[in-house]
Design an enzyme around this catalytic site. Sequence first.
Site, PDB file in Angstrom:
ATOM      1  N   GLY A  50       6.122 -10.698  -3.137  1.00  0.00           N
ATOM      2  CA  GLY A  50       6.320  -9.318  -3.559  1.00  0.00           C
ATOM      3  C   GLY A  50       5.465  -8.386  -2.723  1.00  0.00           C
ATOM      4  N   GLN A  55       1.264  -0.672  -0.869  1.00  0.00           N
ATOM      5  CA  GLN A  55       0.548  -1.647  -0.031  1.00  0.00           C
ATOM      6  C   GLN A  55       0.791  -1.444   1.465  1.00  0.00           C
ATOM      7  OE1 GLN A  55       1.998  -5.128  -2.565  1.00  0.00           O
ATOM      8  NE2 GLN A  55       0.027  -5.881  -1.835  1.00  0.00           N
ATOM      9  N   CYS A  95      -2.777 -11.775  -4.041  1.00  0.00           N
ATOM     10  CA  CYS A  95      -2.220 -10.474  -3.675  1.00  0.00           C
ATOM     11  C   CYS A  95      -2.355 -10.312  -2.173  1.00  0.00           C
ATOM     12  CB  CYS A  95      -2.993  -9.369  -4.398  1.00  0.00           C
ATOM     13  SG  CYS A  95      -2.449  -7.709  -3.950  1.00  0.00           S
ATOM     14  N   LEU A  96      -1.309  -9.847  -1.520  1.00  0.00           N
ATOM     15  CA  LEU A  96      -1.353  -9.690  -0.058  1.00  0.00           C
ATOM     16  C   LEU A  96      -2.392  -8.647   0.369  1.00  0.00           C
ATOM     17  CD1 LEU A  96       2.457  -9.877   0.850  1.00  0.00           C
ATOM     18  CD2 LEU A  96       0.736 -11.698   0.965  1.00  0.00           C
ATOM     19  N   HIS A 137       3.168  -7.625 -11.537  1.00  0.00           N
ATOM     20  CA  HIS A 137       2.156  -7.477 -10.485  1.00  0.00           C
ATOM     21  C   HIS A 137       2.505  -6.289  -9.577  1.00  0.00           C
ATOM     22  CE1 HIS A 137      -0.660  -9.330  -7.349  1.00  0.00           C
ATOM     23  NE2 HIS A 137      -0.037  -8.372  -6.685  1.00  0.00           N
ATOM     24  N   GLU A 138       3.765  -6.231  -9.145  1.00  0.00           N
ATOM     25  CA  GLU A 138       4.183  -5.152  -8.230  1.00  0.00           C
ATOM     26  C   GLU A 138       4.202  -3.805  -8.941  1.00  0.00           C
ATOM     27  OE1 GLU A 138       4.041  -5.888  -5.217  1.00  0.00           O
ATOM     28  OE2 GLU A 138       3.964  -8.027  -5.652  1.00  0.00           O
ATOM     29  N   HIS A 141       0.912  -2.250  -8.944  1.00  0.00           N
ATOM     30  CA  HIS A 141       0.567  -1.589  -7.672  1.00  0.00           C
ATOM     31  C   HIS A 141       1.030  -0.137  -7.667  1.00  0.00           C
ATOM     32  CE1 HIS A 141      -1.257  -4.525  -5.052  1.00  0.00           C
ATOM     33  NE2 HIS A 141      -0.328  -5.420  -5.273  1.00  0.00           N
TER      34      HIS A 141
END
Length: 171
Positions: A50, A55, A95-96, A137-138, A141
């Site tokens: 994701g 991000q 998380c990226l 999660h997304e 963000h």
Amino acid sequence: VSIDPASLRILHYPHPILRRRARAVERVDEEVQAVARRMVELMIEAEGVGLAATQVGLPWRMFVCRDRAEGAPIDTYVNPQLHLSGDIEAEEEGCLSLPEIRAPIRRSAAARLAALDLEGRSVQREASGFIARVWQHEFDHLNGVLIIDRMTPMDRLAARRGLRNLESAAG
Ligand SMILES: [Zn+2]
């Protein structure tokens, strides 16, 4: 101001834009589509499941995601709304934007999502388990919320060194 999608990169903590609340996308136009394509590219390159627009430095309410199974379809959701249900379950997440940091995060087991797709059409989806977790999660963000905000105090303490490394890498 037009955006060059090729210039977009995944930003790491503590980049301030990761803490901003994203605003609704007014129109799903060619620019939004091009950004979404680039986000998919970056997500796959980073072997993630994701990626939210915040991000890559854009305060837009949009994210891309996929199930972890090989060949699973990749979805883009614009202006998503989430309705959570089911039990609260803790599963390990990364998380990226927070490389090297992983911790169990408590999330609802199921979710219903309403959003626009990349053609600007309304879509409704329901999921439980892994993909419901990815959505949450997304979605976080888009509100400037990171997994470190949802960790237990113990896990946050354990992540402290990793966070310091990221902070010093940012200068
Ligand atoms: Zn993330």
